[in-house]
Motif scaffolding. Structure first.
Motif, PDB file in Angstrom:
ATOM      1  N   UNK A  92       0.374  -1.286  -0.037  1.00  0.00           N
ATOM      2  CA  UNK A  92      -0.290  -0.083   0.062  1.00  0.00           C
ATOM      3  C   UNK A  92       1.355   0.886  -0.250  1.00  0.00           C
ATOM      4  N   UNK A  93       0.893   2.013  -1.176  1.00  0.00           N
ATOM      5  CA  UNK A  93       1.804   3.374  -1.234  1.00  0.00           C
ATOM      6  C   UNK A  93       1.072   4.150  -0.826  1.00  0.00           C
ATOM      7  N   UNK A  94      -0.196   4.745  -1.170  1.00  0.00           N
ATOM      8  CA  UNK A  94      -0.798   5.988  -0.854  1.00  0.00           C
ATOM      9  C   UNK A  94      -2.011   5.751  -1.241  1.00  0.00           C
ATOM     10  N   UNK A  95      -2.841   7.016  -0.768  1.00  0.00           N
ATOM     11  CA  UNK A  95      -3.684   7.458  -1.366  1.00  0.00           C
ATOM     12  C   UNK A  95      -3.612   8.744  -1.963  1.00  0.00           C
ATOM     13  N   UNK A  96      -4.833   8.578  -3.045  1.00  0.00           N
ATOM     14  CA  UNK A  96      -4.534   9.609  -4.201  1.00  0.00           C
ATOM     15  C   UNK A  96      -7.062  10.302  -3.575  1.00  0.00           C
ATOM     16  N   UNK A  97      -6.383  11.545  -3.425  1.00  0.00           N
ATOM     17  CA  UNK A  97      -7.764  12.249  -3.675  1.00  0.00           C
ATOM     18  C   UNK A  97      -7.668  12.681  -4.647  1.00  0.00           C
ATOM     19  N   UNK A  98      -9.160  11.916  -5.937  1.00  0.00           N
ATOM     20  CA  UNK A  98      -9.752  12.963  -7.001  1.00  0.00           C
ATOM     21  C   UNK A  98     -10.505  13.564  -6.930  1.00  0.00           C
TER      22      UNK A  98
END
Length: 170
Positions: free
Chosen positions: A66-72
């Motif tokens: 799990x590398x990161x969370x991206x908020x679009x």
């Protein structure tokens, strides 16, 4: 708020990418993205990414990082769409079974697009979302700590990017 996963499978300096050309009314139509999809009720992001990768590729993930969370966030475009907001859990994996080769018929027939192993250095030549280039740059560094990236679009145009609460120059 939607929650999705995306997983970049790594093999021999390549990522497994999907050219989204089959699904009708697809937000990603014509783009190249990694396998992934929407969380189902009761799933963790890890459950979801394993299921989605298998459903789209036929490949079984043994583990994924799990590398990161991206908020679009896509601002509404008058007379075109209502906009949307989504959290995407970004994973990478080099630990999987059943690895099809380029053009190998053992790739699962996916109803969303065609699958292809792409050299990491050639990704910028593909039709990608501009924000994808930001997180692709982050994940190529194995020492990159977990990150939060916010990407704001108007239609197909990236208007703003914020990494760990700091604006990025576009």
């Amino acid at each position: 708020m939607e929650m999705t996963t995306l997983c970049y499978l790594e093999k021999d300096g390549k990522y497994l990418m999907m050219h989204r050309i089959k699904k009708k009314n697809d937000l990603n139509e014509g783009k190249w993205i990694a396998p992934g999809g929407h969380l189902e009720i009761g799933e963790s992001p890890e459950d979801c990414v394993k299921r989605e990768v298998f459903e789209e590729t036929g490949i079984t993930l043994n583990s994924a990082r799990f590398r990161g969370i991206v908020t679009f966030y896509s601002k509404p475009v008058p007379e075109k769409d209502k906009g949307f907001s989504e959290y995407m859990c970004l994973f990478t994996s080099d630990d999987f079974d059943s690895v099809p080769s380029q053009g190998d018929a053992s790739f699962k027939d996916c109803d969303e697009g065609t699958l292809e192993w792409i050299e990491k250095d050639d990704l910028n030549k593909l039709n990608l979302w501009k924000g994808d280039l930001i997180f692709l740059d982050l994940i190529k560094n194995p020492e990159q700590p977990f990150f939060s990236l916010k990407l704001v679009y108007e239609g197909d145009e990236l208007k703003e990017a914020v990494l760990d609460d700091k604006p990025i120059q576009l």
